[in-house]
Design a protein around this motif. Structure first.
Motif, PDB file in Angstrom:
ATOM      1  N   ARG A  36      15.617 -19.455  -1.812  1.00  0.00           N
ATOM      2  CA  ARG A  36      15.409 -18.748  -0.556  1.00  0.00           C
ATOM      3  C   ARG A  36      14.109 -17.962  -0.623  1.00  0.00           C
ATOM      4  NH1 ARG A  36      21.213 -16.098  -0.688  1.00  0.00           N
ATOM      5  NH2 ARG A  36      20.121 -15.187  -2.421  1.00  0.00           N
ATOM      6  N   PRO A  37      13.425 -17.833   0.494  1.00  0.00           N
ATOM      7  CA  PRO A  37      12.217 -16.998   0.489  1.00  0.00           C
ATOM      8  C   PRO A  37      12.601 -15.546   0.200  1.00  0.00           C
ATOM      9  CG  PRO A  37      12.709 -17.777   2.714  1.00  0.00           C
ATOM     10  CD  PRO A  37      13.689 -18.425   1.792  1.00  0.00           C
ATOM     11  N   LYS A  38      11.776 -14.883  -0.550  1.00  0.00           N
ATOM     12  CA  LYS A  38      12.066 -13.509  -0.926  1.00  0.00           C
ATOM     13  C   LYS A  38      11.201 -12.564  -0.108  1.00  0.00           C
ATOM     14  CE  LYS A  38      13.370 -15.183  -5.390  1.00  0.00           C
ATOM     15  NZ  LYS A  38      13.480 -16.527  -4.946  1.00  0.00           N
ATOM     16  N   ARG A  39      11.824 -11.497   0.393  1.00  0.00           N
ATOM     17  CA  ARG A  39      11.088 -10.493   1.155  1.00  0.00           C
ATOM     18  C   ARG A  39      10.988  -9.222   0.338  1.00  0.00           C
ATOM     19  NH1 ARG A  39      13.361  -9.675   7.063  1.00  0.00           N
ATOM     20  NH2 ARG A  39      12.289  -7.752   6.571  1.00  0.00           N
ATOM     21  N   LEU A  40       9.838  -8.631   0.356  1.00  0.00           N
ATOM     22  CA  LEU A  40       9.648  -7.365  -0.326  1.00  0.00           C
ATOM     23  C   LEU A  40      10.276  -6.248   0.501  1.00  0.00           C
ATOM     24  CD1 LEU A  40       5.895  -7.687  -1.366  1.00  0.00           C
ATOM     25  CD2 LEU A  40       7.901  -7.971  -2.810  1.00  0.00           C
ATOM     26  N   PRO A  41      10.793  -5.203  -0.154  1.00  0.00           N
ATOM     27  CA  PRO A  41      11.296  -4.060   0.612  1.00  0.00           C
ATOM     28  C   PRO A  41      10.121  -3.309   1.226  1.00  0.00           C
ATOM     29  CG  PRO A  41      11.296  -3.553  -1.711  1.00  0.00           C
ATOM     30  CD  PRO A  41      10.919  -5.005  -1.582  1.00  0.00           C
ATOM     31  N   THR A  42      10.397  -2.527   2.248  1.00  0.00           N
ATOM     32  CA  THR A  42       9.328  -1.697   2.793  1.00  0.00           C
ATOM     33  C   THR A  42       8.949  -0.660   1.745  1.00  0.00           C
ATOM     34  OG1 THR A  42      10.805  -0.068   3.761  1.00  0.00           O
ATOM     35  CG2 THR A  42      10.202  -1.956   5.160  1.00  0.00           C
TER      36      THR A  42
ATOM     37  N   ARG B  76       5.724  -3.146   6.744  1.00  0.00           N
ATOM     38  CA  ARG B  76       6.184  -4.074   7.787  1.00  0.00           C
ATOM     39  C   ARG B  76       5.263  -4.104   9.008  1.00  0.00           C
ATOM     40  NH1 ARG B  76       8.864  -6.309   4.277  1.00  0.00           N
ATOM     41  NH2 ARG B  76      11.086  -6.053   4.077  1.00  0.00           N
ATOM     42  N   ARG B  77       4.381  -3.098   9.140  1.00  0.00           N
ATOM     43  CA  ARG B  77       3.456  -3.093  10.280  1.00  0.00           C
ATOM     44  C   ARG B  77       2.378  -4.143  10.120  1.00  0.00           C
ATOM     45  NH1 ARG B  77       3.684   2.998   9.515  1.00  0.00           N
ATOM     46  NH2 ARG B  77       2.290   2.384   7.873  1.00  0.00           N
TER      47      ARG B  77
ATOM     48  N   SER C  35       0.656  -8.499   5.439  1.00  0.00           N
ATOM     49  CA  SER C  35       0.399  -8.564   3.998  1.00  0.00           C
ATOM     50  C   SER C  35       1.156  -7.460   3.286  1.00  0.00           C
ATOM     51  CB  SER C  35      -1.105  -8.427   3.726  1.00  0.00           C
ATOM     52  OG  SER C  35      -1.528  -7.150   4.138  1.00  0.00           O
ATOM     53  N   SER C  36       1.286  -7.622   1.987  1.00  0.00           N
ATOM     54  CA  SER C  36       1.963  -6.589   1.207  1.00  0.00           C
ATOM     55  C   SER C  36       1.029  -5.409   1.036  1.00  0.00           C
ATOM     56  CB  SER C  36       2.424  -7.155  -0.126  1.00  0.00           C
ATOM     57  OG  SER C  36       1.319  -7.601  -0.849  1.00  0.00           O
ATOM     58  N   SER C  37       1.572  -4.322   0.517  1.00  0.00           N
ATOM     59  CA  SER C  37       0.805  -3.092   0.377  1.00  0.00           C
ATOM     60  C   SER C  37      -0.392  -3.280  -0.536  1.00  0.00           C
ATOM     61  CB  SER C  37       1.703  -1.988  -0.149  1.00  0.00           C
ATOM     62  OG  SER C  37       2.108  -2.323  -1.446  1.00  0.00           O
ATOM     63  N   SER C  38      -1.263  -2.312  -0.534  1.00  0.00           N
ATOM     64  CA  SER C  38      -2.484  -2.402  -1.327  1.00  0.00           C
ATOM     65  C   SER C  38      -2.168  -2.549  -2.803  1.00  0.00           C
ATOM     66  CB  SER C  38      -3.350  -1.165  -1.094  1.00  0.00           C
ATOM     67  OG  SER C  38      -2.705  -0.048  -1.655  1.00  0.00           O
ATOM     68  N   ALA C  39      -3.131  -3.097  -3.531  1.00  0.00           N
ATOM     69  CA  ALA C  39      -2.925  -3.342  -4.971  1.00  0.00           C
ATOM     70  C   ALA C  39      -2.631  -2.062  -5.721  1.00  0.00           C
ATOM     71  CB  ALA C  39      -4.152  -4.047  -5.554  1.00  0.00           C
ATOM     72  N   SER C  40      -3.154  -0.926  -5.253  1.00  0.00           N
ATOM     73  CA  SER C  40      -2.911   0.318  -5.974  1.00  0.00           C
ATOM     74  C   SER C  40      -1.460   0.749  -5.904  1.00  0.00           C
ATOM     75  CB  SER C  40      -3.805   1.427  -5.406  1.00  0.00           C
ATOM     76  OG  SER C  40      -3.453   1.688  -4.066  1.00  0.00           O
ATOM     77  N   ARG C  41      -0.690   0.281  -4.947  1.00  0.00           N
ATOM     78  CA  ARG C  41       0.722   0.657  -4.839  1.00  0.00           C
ATOM     79  C   ARG C  41       1.651  -0.440  -5.335  1.00  0.00           C
ATOM     80  NH1 ARG C  41       2.512   3.741   0.374  1.00  0.00           N
ATOM     81  NH2 ARG C  41       4.329   3.656  -0.905  1.00  0.00           N
TER      82      ARG C  41
END
Length: 93
Positions: free
Chosen positions: A23-29, A78-79, A82-88
Motif C-alpha cells: 500500500r502507498p504510505k503517507r507521512l504524518p503531518t 499537507r498544505r 511535497s514533504s517537509s524541508s530536509a532540515s525537519r
C-alpha cells in the motif's frame, strides 16, 4: 535466553525490516509528528536512561544488543504536495 538458563542459539535470527504490504504510505503531518514527540519524548528519555544504566551495571542480558535512539521521523505539510524541508526530516531526538 541466558537469564532462563537456556543455551544461546548458534545462528542469529534475522528479521526483515520491510513491510510485506504494497500500500502507498503517507507521512504524518508535521503537527501530528511534533505532538507525538512531545507526548512520548519524556518516556523515551526515561527508557534510554534505564537501558544505559542496565548495560553499564551489567544488569542487561549479555546477548541484548545496544538500543539505538529513535530519530525524528519525516513528516509532510499537507498544505503542499511535497514533504517537509530536509532540515525537519531525519533529526536525532
Amino acid at each position: 535466553l541466558d537469564f532462563l538458563g537456556l543455551p544461546l542459539p548458534r545462528a542469529r535470527l534475522r528479521l526483515s525490516h520491510r513491510n510485506a504490504g504494497h500500500r502507498p504510505k503517507r507521512l504524518p503531518t508535521c503537527a501530528t509528528r511534533d505532538a507525538l514527540m512531545r507526548l512520548f519524548g519524556p518516556a523515551n528519555d526515561w527508557l534510554y536512561l534505564m537501558l544505559d544504566h542496565d548495560r553499564a551495571s551489567k544488569a542487561a542480558p549479555p546477548q541484548e544488543p545496544p538500543f539505538p535512539r529513535f530519530h525524528l521521523p519525516p513528516c509532510a505539510d499537507r498544505r503542499s504536495t511535497s514533504s517537509s524541508s530536509a532540515s525537519r526530516r531525519q533529526q536525532p531526538l
